[in-house]
Design a protein around this motif. Structure first.
Motif, PDB file in Angstrom:
ATOM      1  N   ALA A   1       0.986  -1.154  -0.012  1.00 19.96           N
ATOM      2  CA  ALA A   1      -0.045   0.068  -0.214  1.00 19.96           C
ATOM      3  C   ALA A   1       0.941   1.293  -0.226  1.00 19.96           C
ATOM      4  N   LEU A   2       2.099   1.115  -0.039  1.00 20.08           N
ATOM      5  CA  LEU A   2       2.803   2.215   0.157  1.00 20.08           C
ATOM      6  C   LEU A   2       3.602   2.654  -1.150  1.00 20.08           C
ATOM      7  N   ASP A   3       3.865   3.997  -1.249  1.00 17.74           N
ATOM      8  CA  ASP A   3       4.928   4.359  -2.340  1.00 17.74           C
ATOM      9  C   ASP A   3       6.246   4.060  -2.446  1.00 17.74           C
ATOM     10  N   VAL A   4       6.728   4.019  -3.741  1.00 16.84           N
ATOM     11  CA  VAL A   4       8.059   3.307  -3.577  1.00 16.84           C
ATOM     12  C   VAL A   4       9.260   3.744  -2.808  1.00 16.84           C
ATOM     13  N   SER A   5       9.050   5.098  -2.620  1.00 18.84           N
ATOM     14  CA  SER A   5      10.195   5.703  -2.093  1.00 18.84           C
ATOM     15  C   SER A   5      10.100   5.334  -0.363  1.00 18.84           C
ATOM     16  N   ILE A   6       8.730   5.051  -0.070  1.00 13.18           N
ATOM     17  CA  ILE A   6       8.354   4.750   1.538  1.00 13.18           C
ATOM     18  C   ILE A   6       8.453   3.072   1.474  1.00 13.18           C
ATOM     19  N   GLN A   7       8.312   2.573   0.311  1.00 15.39           N
ATOM     20  CA  GLN A   7       8.372   1.250   0.503  1.00 15.39           C
ATOM     21  C   GLN A   7       9.882   0.406   0.811  1.00 15.39           C
ATOM     22  N   ALA A   8      10.991   1.528   0.144  1.00 17.81           N
ATOM     23  CA  ALA A   8      12.255   1.220   0.319  1.00 17.81           C
ATOM     24  C   ALA A   8      12.631   1.387   1.705  1.00 17.81           C
ATOM     25  N   GLN A   9      12.119   2.423   2.409  1.00 20.71           N
ATOM     26  CA  GLN A   9      12.474   2.497   3.783  1.00 20.71           C
ATOM     27  C   GLN A   9      12.017   1.430   4.631  1.00 20.71           C
ATOM     28  N   ILE A  10      10.884   0.773   4.453  1.00 22.39           N
ATOM     29  CA  ILE A  10      10.152  -0.254   5.119  1.00 22.39           C
ATOM     30  C   ILE A  10      11.055  -1.363   5.035  1.00 22.39           C
ATOM     31  N   ILE A  11      11.321  -1.808   3.606  1.00 26.47           N
ATOM     32  CA  ILE A  11      11.975  -3.220   3.123  1.00 26.47           C
ATOM     33  C   ILE A  11      13.341  -2.983   3.760  1.00 26.47           C
ATOM     34  N   ASN A  12      14.108  -1.809   3.868  1.00 25.84           N
ATOM     35  CA  ASN A  12      15.423  -1.681   4.730  1.00 25.84           C
ATOM     36  C   ASN A  12      15.398  -1.865   6.034  1.00 25.84           C
ATOM     37  N   LEU A  13      14.216  -1.628   6.743  1.00 26.15           N
ATOM     38  CA  LEU A  13      13.826  -1.480   8.066  1.00 26.15           C
ATOM     39  C   LEU A  13      13.890  -3.314   8.566  1.00 26.15           C
ATOM     40  N   LEU A  14      12.969  -3.792   7.705  1.00 27.18           N
ATOM     41  CA  LEU A  14      12.831  -5.325   7.895  1.00 27.18           C
ATOM     42  C   LEU A  14      14.062  -6.079   7.677  1.00 27.18           C
ATOM     43  N   ASP A  15      14.767  -5.650   6.675  1.00 26.54           N
ATOM     44  CA  ASP A  15      16.225  -6.248   6.549  1.00 26.54           C
ATOM     45  C   ASP A  15      17.181  -6.095   7.800  1.00 26.54           C
ATOM     46  N   ASP A  16      17.130  -4.938   8.284  1.00 20.89           N
ATOM     47  CA  ASP A  16      18.025  -4.703   9.582  1.00 20.89           C
ATOM     48  C   ASP A  16      17.389  -5.343  10.845  1.00 20.89           C
ATOM     49  N   LEU A  17      16.098  -5.473  11.040  1.00 10.98           N
ATOM     50  CA  LEU A  17      15.583  -6.048  12.097  1.00 10.98           C
ATOM     51  C   LEU A  17      16.015  -7.730  12.280  1.00 10.98           C
ATOM     52  N   GLN A  18      15.855  -8.140  10.927  1.00 13.01           N
ATOM     53  CA  GLN A  18      16.056  -9.660  10.549  1.00 13.01           C
ATOM     54  C   GLN A  18      17.520  -9.852  10.949  1.00 13.01           C
ATOM     55  N   THR A  19      18.574  -9.121  10.505  1.00 14.94           N
ATOM     56  CA  THR A  19      20.081  -9.000  11.029  1.00 14.94           C
ATOM     57  C   THR A  19      20.092  -9.016  12.424  1.00 14.94           C
ATOM     58  N   GLU A  20      19.371  -8.006  12.982  1.00  6.97           N
ATOM     59  CA  GLU A  20      19.633  -7.892  14.371  1.00  6.97           C
ATOM     60  C   GLU A  20      18.888  -8.991  15.456  1.00  6.97           C
ATOM     61  N   PHE A  21      17.689  -9.655  14.842  1.00  4.59           N
ATOM     62  CA  PHE A  21      17.073 -10.322  16.037  1.00  4.59           C
ATOM     63  C   PHE A  21      17.132 -11.749  15.238  1.00  4.59           C
ATOM     64  N   GLY A  22      17.529 -12.088  14.093  1.00  2.21           N
ATOM     65  CA  GLY A  22      17.634 -13.462  13.543  1.00  2.21           C
ATOM     66  C   GLY A  22      16.221 -14.073  13.059  1.00  2.21           C
TER      67      GLY A  22
END
Ligand code: ATP
Ligand code: ATP
Ligand code: SF4
Ligand code: SF4
Ligand code: MG
Ligand code: MG
Lengths: 323, 346
Positions: free
Chosen positions: A185-206
C-alpha cells in the motif's frame, strides 16, 4: 537444524453456503490445497502469486489464525496442528503477523503507545524497565519519534503507520513473522524505507519471515527462497537466484515475463509471454494440473494427472513438462 | 505531428477548512497523436487531479482552476478551463475519454454491459438501439472479450477484474476519441492481466493513432509504454523528458531517488535499497523554497541559491529535457549517471 516452521500437505477450504439458512454446503473454496514447505531459522521465504491464489489464507493458517482443514503444521519441530487456542497462547509470542493495510489494522481510538504495547498486555508480560520504556525503545528502533507515544494513528502517514505495525509485531522478539503484503500500500520511496527496516531487524534479531507479496521485485529483493502459488497450490519453490534466473515452471516463467521492468531498453527488446484467459474459480479448479487452462505447453496428460513437486537442481517444480 | 492537447500553467487549488490545498501548481504539458505521455509521481502528487481537470470533472464551486487546457478536436480548439458545460459534454467521450483505476466502481451493477456501452455510444451518436448494440459487440470483440454476442447481455459481476477493465476500455474508445486518459489503468490488476491490458492499449493506439495520457506510479509500466515522461512531486513537474532521458540521464534529485528506490527484477536483488528519507510535504503549507528540500541529499551542495527559500524553476537543461533544481547541471549529470537504470545490461 530444526526448521522454525514446517507445513505438510496443508489445506484450508472455506465452505460456501448457498444462503444463510441452507444447511447443505454449495461447495468449497479450495483457498489452500495441499502445500508443503519449511522455513529455516533466520530465513525469509517469499510467497508470490496472483490475487486469490491463497497467499493470505496460507499465512494465516500457518500461524493458526485460521483452523487448518487438513495437513500438519510444526513450529520448532512441535506439531501445533491440533492444539487448543489456550495452549496456542504460549506460541503466540513467538509468531506474529504484519498486515497489508496500515490504515485498517490499527485501532483508530488507541494511542500508538497502547497499540504497540498490546502484545505485552495480551501475554501478561512486564518488560524490564516498564512498558512505556520498552515501547519507546521499539518506536525508536523502527524510526518513529518516541515523543509521539500519545498520538493517534490518523496523525501518521501510511509509511509511519506501517512502522507502528512493525513495532507491535517485534515487541516480543518473535522467531517467526508472517508479513502479508507489508509494503503493497506504500509508495516506492516509502516502500524502500520499510524494506530496509525489515532487513535490519532480521539481521539484528535473526527472525524468520514468510513474506507475502504480489510484487515480484520486492520479493526477489528480500527473500532467500521463493514459493510461487497458483489456485491454492505451490507451482515452484526455489532459492531466489535460481527462481529468477532459471524458472522451471511455465507459470513462473509467464509471471516473471509479465513484470514490467523500470528500464526502457530492456522493455523494448524482451519477449513477453502473454497468458490467455482468466484465473479459474477456486471452487471448481481444473482437473490434473491446475494451470492447464492457461498453459501454452499443456498436453492431454496435464488435464488428467496432477503433477507432483519434483526436484530439479535446487528447485522443486510441479509440472510434467518443465522448462 | 498532430497536436491534441496543450496544458499551460495549470493551477488547481481546493479551498478546505484547513487551508488551500495546492494540488496542481503550474503544470504544463503537451500531447500529440500516436504518442503516450506519462505522468508519474507518488500518492498525492496531483496526477489524478490533473487528469480530472482535462475532462472538466472538478466541481467548479469547490475548485479554483486557472491556466489553459486546450483540447484540439475536429471542431477546433476548446479550452476546458473556460468553456461552458454544453461544450464540455461534447468533448467528453468524443474527443477525450478516460479509463479509471477501479473498473468496478465505474460500472453500474444493475445494468447489463451492453446497456451501459450502448448508452455511452448513443449519447454521442444518437444511433438506433440496434446499431448501438452491433457497435457494442464489435467493441467487445476488439478489446478481446470472447463470445461478445453472449457476453454483451451479461452484468459486471459476471466479469473478472481484467475483463471489466477491457469493458472500460471499450466504453472509453467507443466514440473514437483522439485523447485517451488512462489513470492507473492496471494498478488493480495482477501482473499477467496487466500485461494483457497494456498490450491491448498499445495495439489500439497503433490502430487509431490516439494520444494517451498515462497516469501511474509504476515506473516499470512507464518504461514499457511511455514515449515521454513528466515526473511530479507535490503538485509540480520536477523533471520531464523522453523515457530514455528520465531513466538513463535523470537530472532531478527526486527522479534519481525514485529510480534507486525500486528493487528491480533485473537488479542485483541484494544490498540495501537507497530509500528517500522522510515524506512529501503538506500541500496546504508548501515550503517556500524547493518542495523536495527536506528530503534531498544534494541541497547542501547547491551554491548561489538556497533550496530552503528559493523555489527552483523548470528549466530546459537539454533539448526536450527539463528539470527543476538549483544544483549545477554538471553535478546533476554526474549524480544522474550513478542512479541511472542499467539499460538492458542485466
Ligand atoms: N473467509 C473466507 N471465506 C470464504 N472464502 C475465502 C475466505 N478468505 C479467502 N477466501 C477465498 O480464498 C481464496 C484465496 O484468498 P486469499 O485471500 O488467501 O488470496 P490471496 O492470494 O491473499 O489474494 P490477494 O493477493 O488478493 O490478497 C480466494 O478465492 C478468496 O475469495
Ligand atoms: N476535492 C478535493 N478537495 C481537497 N483536496 C483534494 C481534492 N481532490 C484531491 N485533493 C488533494 O490533492 C492532492 C493530489 O491528489 P491526487 O488525487 O491528484 O493525487 P495522485 O497523484 O493521483 O495520487 P494517487 O497516486 O494516490 O492516486 C492530494 O493531496 C489530495 O488529497
Ligand atoms: S503440467 Fe502441463 S499444464 Fe501444468 S504447467 Fe506443466 S505443462 Fe503446463
Ligand atoms: S533545488 Fe535543492 S532541494 Fe530541490 S532538488 Fe535541487 S538540490 Fe534538491
Ligand atoms: Mg492476500
Ligand atoms: Mg490518483
Amino acid at each position: 537444524m530444526t526448521p522454525i516452521v514446517k507445513v505438510e500437505n496443508l489445506t484450508k477450504h472455506f465452505p460456501i453456503k448457498k444462503n444463510a439458512l441452507a444447511r447443505r454446503k454449495a461447495g468449497n473454496v479450495k483457498a489452500v490445497d495441499g502445500i508443503s514447505f519449511e522455513i529455516a531459522p533466520g530465513e525469509t521465504l517469499g510467497m508470490v502469486g496472483e490475487s486469490g491464489c491463497g497467499k493470505t489464507t496460507a499465512g494465516r493458517t500457518i500461524i493458526k489464525l485460521y483452523e487448518p482443514t487438513g495437513g500438519k503444521i510444526y513450529f520448532e519441530g512441535e506439531d501445533i496442528t491440533e492444539i487448543s487456542p489456550s495452549a496456542m497462547r504460549s506460541y503466540r509470542s513467538k509468531m506474529q503477523i504484519i498486515f497489508q493495510d496500515p490504515f485498517a489494522s490499527l485501532n483508530p481510538r488507541h494511542t500508538i503507545g497502547r497499540i504497540i504495547a498490546a502484545p505485552f498486555e495480551i501475554q501478561n508480560i512486564t518488560p524490564e524497565g516498564g512498558v512505556k520504556r520498552a515501547v519507546q525503545t521499539l518506536m525508536e528502533r523502527v524510526g518513529l519519534n518516541p515523543e509521539h507515544y500519545n498520538r493517534f494513528p490518523h496523525e501518521f502517514s501510511g509509511g509511519q503507520r506501517q512502522r507502528i505495525g512493525i513495532a507491535r509485531s517485534i515487541a516480543l522478539k518473535p522467531k517467526f513473522i508472517v508479513a502479508d503484503e507489508p509494503v503493497s500500500a506504500l509508495d516506492v520511496s516509502i516502500q524502500a524505507q520499510i524494506i530496509n527496516l525489515l532487513d535490519d531487524l532480521q539481521t539484528e534479531f535473526g527472525m524468520s519471515f514468510l513474506f507475502i507479496a504480489h510484487d515480484l521485485s520486492v520479493v526477489q529483493h528480500i527473500s532467500d527462497r521463493v514459493a510461487v502459488m497458483y489456485l491454492g497450490k505451490i507451482m515452484e519453490i526455489a532459492p531466489t537466484t535460481d527462481l529468477y534466473a532459471a524458472p522451471h515452471h511455465p507459470y513462473t516463467k509467464a509471471l516473471l515475463s509479465a513484470v514490467p521492468v523500470p528500464d526502457p531498453q530492456t522493455e523494448r527488446t524482451r519477449e513477453r509471454i502473454l497468458l490467455h484467459g482468466d484465473l479459474p474459480s477456486p471452487m471448481n479448479p481444473p482437473t490434473g494440473c491446475v494451470f492447464n487452462t492457461r498453459c501454452w505447453k499443456a498436453q492431454d496428460r496435464c488435464r488428467i494427472d496432477e503433477p507432483e513437486l519434483l526436484q530439479i537442481g535446487a528447485s522443486s517444480v510441479a509440472c510434467h513438462f518443465p522448462e | 505531428m498532430t497536436r491534441l492537447l496543450d496544458i499551460n500553467d495549470l493551477h488547481v487549488t481546493f479551498p478546505t477548512e484547513d487551508g488551500n490545498v495546492k494540488a496542481v501548481d503550474g503544470l504544463s504539458l503537451t500531447l500529440d497523436a500516436g504518442e503516450t505521455v506519462a505522468i508519474v509521481g507518488e500518492s498525492g502528487s496531483g496526477k489524478t487531479v490533473t487528469s480530472l481537470s482535462v475532462l472538466g470533472l472538478h466541481n467548479k464551486k469547490r475548485t479554483r482552476l486557472t491556466g489553459e487546457i486546450l483540447v484540439h478536436s475536429e471542431r477546433g480548439v476548446v479550452d476546458v478551463v473556460s468553456c461552458d458545460d454544453e461544450e464540455l459534454r461534447k468533448l467528453r467521450g468524443s474527443a477525450v475519454a478516460m479509463i479509471f483505476q477501479d473498473p468496478m466502481s465505474s460500472l453500474h451493477p444493475y445494468y447489463s454491459i451492453g446497456n451501459q456501452l450502448s448508452e455511452a455510444y448513443r449519447v454521442v451518436t444518437k444511433a438506433s438501439k440496434k446499431d448501438a448494440l452491433k457497435r457494442c459487440v464489435e467493441m467487445l470483440d476488439l478489446v478481446g472479450i470472447p463470445e461478445p454476442q453472449k457476453r454483451v447481455k451479461e452484468y459486471p459481476h459476471q466479469f473478472s477484474g481484467g475483463m471489466r477493465q477491457r469493458v472500460m476500455i471499450a466504453m472509453a474508445i467507443i466514440n473514437n476519441p483522439r485523447i485517451l486518459i488512462a489513470d492507473e489503468p492496471t494498478t488493480a490488476l495482477d501482473v499477467t492481466v496487466q500485461a494483457q491490458i497494456l498490450s491491448l492499449l498499445k495495439e489500439l493506439q497503433r490502430e487509431f493513432n490516439m494520444g494517451i495520457l498515462l497516469i501511474t506510479h509504476d515506473l516499470g509500466v512507464v518504461a514499457e509504454v511511455a514515449d515521454r515522461v513528466n515526473v511530479m512531486y507535490a503538485g509540480k513537474v520536477v523533471e520531464r523528458g523522453t523515457v530514455d532521458d528520465i531513466y538513463y540521464r535523470p537530472l532531478a534529485p527526486y527522479t534519481m531517488g525514485l529510480l534507486s528506490s525500486i528493487p528491480s527484477v533485473y537488479g542485483k536483488g541484494t544490498g540495501r535499497l537507497s530509500a528517500i528519507p522522510g515524506q512529501p510535504p503538506s500541500l496546504i503549507s508548501l515550503p517556500e523554497g524547493c518542495s523536495f528540500a527536506s528530503r534531498c541529499s544534494f541541497a547542501s551542495q547547491v551554491v548561489g541559491a538556497s533550496c530552503a527559500t528559493d523555489a527552483p524553476q523548470l528549466i530546459e537543461d537539454e533539448p526536450g529535457h527539463s528539470a527543476r533544481c538549483h544544483l549545477a547541471l554538471a553535478d546533476r549529470r554526474t549524480a544522474g549517471a550513478k542512479f541511472a537504470a542499467k539499460g538492458g545490461t542485466a
